[in-house]
Enzyme design. Structure first.
Site, PDB file in Angstrom:
ATOM      1  N   PRO A   2      23.108 -21.499   0.953  1.00  0.00           N
ATOM      2  CA  PRO A   2      23.915 -21.765  -0.238  1.00  0.00           C
ATOM      3  C   PRO A   2      25.099 -20.804  -0.318  1.00  0.00           C
ATOM      4  CG  PRO A   2      21.580 -21.686  -0.780  1.00  0.00           C
ATOM      5  CD  PRO A   2      21.706 -21.207   0.628  1.00  0.00           C
ATOM      6  N   GLU A   3      26.272 -21.356  -0.613  1.00  0.00           N
ATOM      7  CA  GLU A   3      27.483 -20.554  -0.736  1.00  0.00           C
ATOM      8  C   GLU A   3      27.949 -20.582  -2.186  1.00  0.00           C
ATOM      9  OE1 GLU A   3      30.313 -21.454   2.428  1.00  0.00           O
ATOM     10  OE2 GLU A   3      28.690 -22.292   3.642  1.00  0.00           O
ATOM     11  N   LYS A  58      27.353 -15.019  -3.565  1.00  0.00           N
ATOM     12  CA  LYS A  58      26.260 -15.959  -3.316  1.00  0.00           C
ATOM     13  C   LYS A  58      25.007 -15.576  -4.102  1.00  0.00           C
ATOM     14  CE  LYS A  58      27.848 -16.695   1.454  1.00  0.00           C
ATOM     15  NZ  LYS A  58      27.445 -16.651   2.878  1.00  0.00           N
ATOM     16  N   ARG A 259      28.301 -18.106  15.278  1.00  0.00           N
ATOM     17  CA  ARG A 259      28.345 -19.031  14.152  1.00  0.00           C
ATOM     18  C   ARG A 259      28.917 -20.359  14.617  1.00  0.00           C
ATOM     19  NH1 ARG A 259      28.068 -16.651   9.040  1.00  0.00           N
ATOM     20  NH2 ARG A 259      28.028 -14.376   9.025  1.00  0.00           N
TER      21      ARG A 259
END
Length: 269
Positions: A2-3, A58, A259
């Site tokens: 979650p951002e 966050k 990433r």
């Protein structure tokens, strides 16, 4: 993970549901998710109330009537559900906060945590976070100042929480696409017009994602029609080999500093 938009969506939707409602108890099945003993955690919450819910980067901050704050970081795989025992998803919960017959379930906290802090402890914990990109006071001039201190590529810089707060893998790719800039570009190579596009893109993408409930697909409660609405609107994230919505060129996926990163090699420069 979650951002910022996902956590902000939780904040906006949870506030009218649990703010001011008496906490009748709690359940802890994974003590490692806490920073205090489960018995003390349950004692501190029972009879207390959540008087305000804030977001920082966050993190979600539940301000208790007692003056303490619950600091939540969902990390990778964490999510929330609010409802009755019958409505609860068939998932393992690590912490549950009871509000009478309804409950707030913390799911997937294998890497995340729910910690109890004083306000001074919260300030100490979050002091190294970068500026909040959606704050009205965060001007283009201030953005240029924080950019000036960075030398790496754009993707890695955007997800650095000491640079800006709240941006992760998904929105870094979406921001670069909307700005029309390759995520592999080195920060010093960006000229002022590109910096301006990037600044506008950050705010545009994050606000749009909040409007549509972020990209996480798990509903917060039965009947939740907002959470996860942005997933279908992602332009590049998890869209490998799909045609670019801007030029039709196939999108690619690469790894940058371990990433995953999605972008268009044709219309991002």
């Amino acid at each position: 993970m979650p951002e910022l938009p996902e956590i902000e969506t939780y904040r906006q939707q949870l506030a009218p549901l649990i703010q001011g409602v008496p906490i009748t108890g709690a359940l802890v099945t994974r003590p490692k998710s806490l920073n205090v003993e489960p018995e003390l955690f349950i004692h501190q919450l029972t009879g207390n109330r959540i008087v305000r819910i804030d977001r920082k980067a966050k993190h979600l901050l539940f301000h208790l009537a007692s003056g303490d704050v619950l600091l939540l970081h969902l990390m990778l795989g964490g999510w929330l559900f609010y409802g009755t025992e019958e409505e609860k998803p068939d998932r393992t919960t690590q912490v549950v906060i009871h509000f009478g017959n309804t409950h707030l379930y913390f799911i997937g906290l294998r890497l995340g945590y729910l910690h109890v802090h004083t306000m001074s402890g919260i300030h100490s914990k979050l002091k190294n976070l970068g500026p909040e990109p959606l704050e009205q006071a965060f001007t283009f001039s201030q953005f240029q100042q924080v950019l000036h201190r960075k030398q790496g590529n754009l993707k890695v810089t955007l997800v650095d929480q000491t640079f800006l707060s709240g941006i992760g893998n998904c929105y870094s790719d979406e921001i670069c696409f909307v700005a029309g800039i390759l995520p592999t570009r080195k920060i010093p190579s960006l000229h002022e017009e590109e910096q301006s596009r990037l600044y506008v893109s950050i705010r545009t993408v994050l606000l749009e994602a909040i409007q549509f409930g972020g990209y996480m697909e798990f509903p917060l409660f039965v009947g939740d029609r907002l959470t996860g609405g942005f997933d279908a609107k992602c332009r590049v994230y998890d869209r490998e080999d799909e045609p670019c919505v801007r030029c039709g060129h196939p999108l690619i996926k690469v790894e940058l500093s371990s990433r995953k990163c999605f972008y268009c090699t044709n219309c991002q420069t």
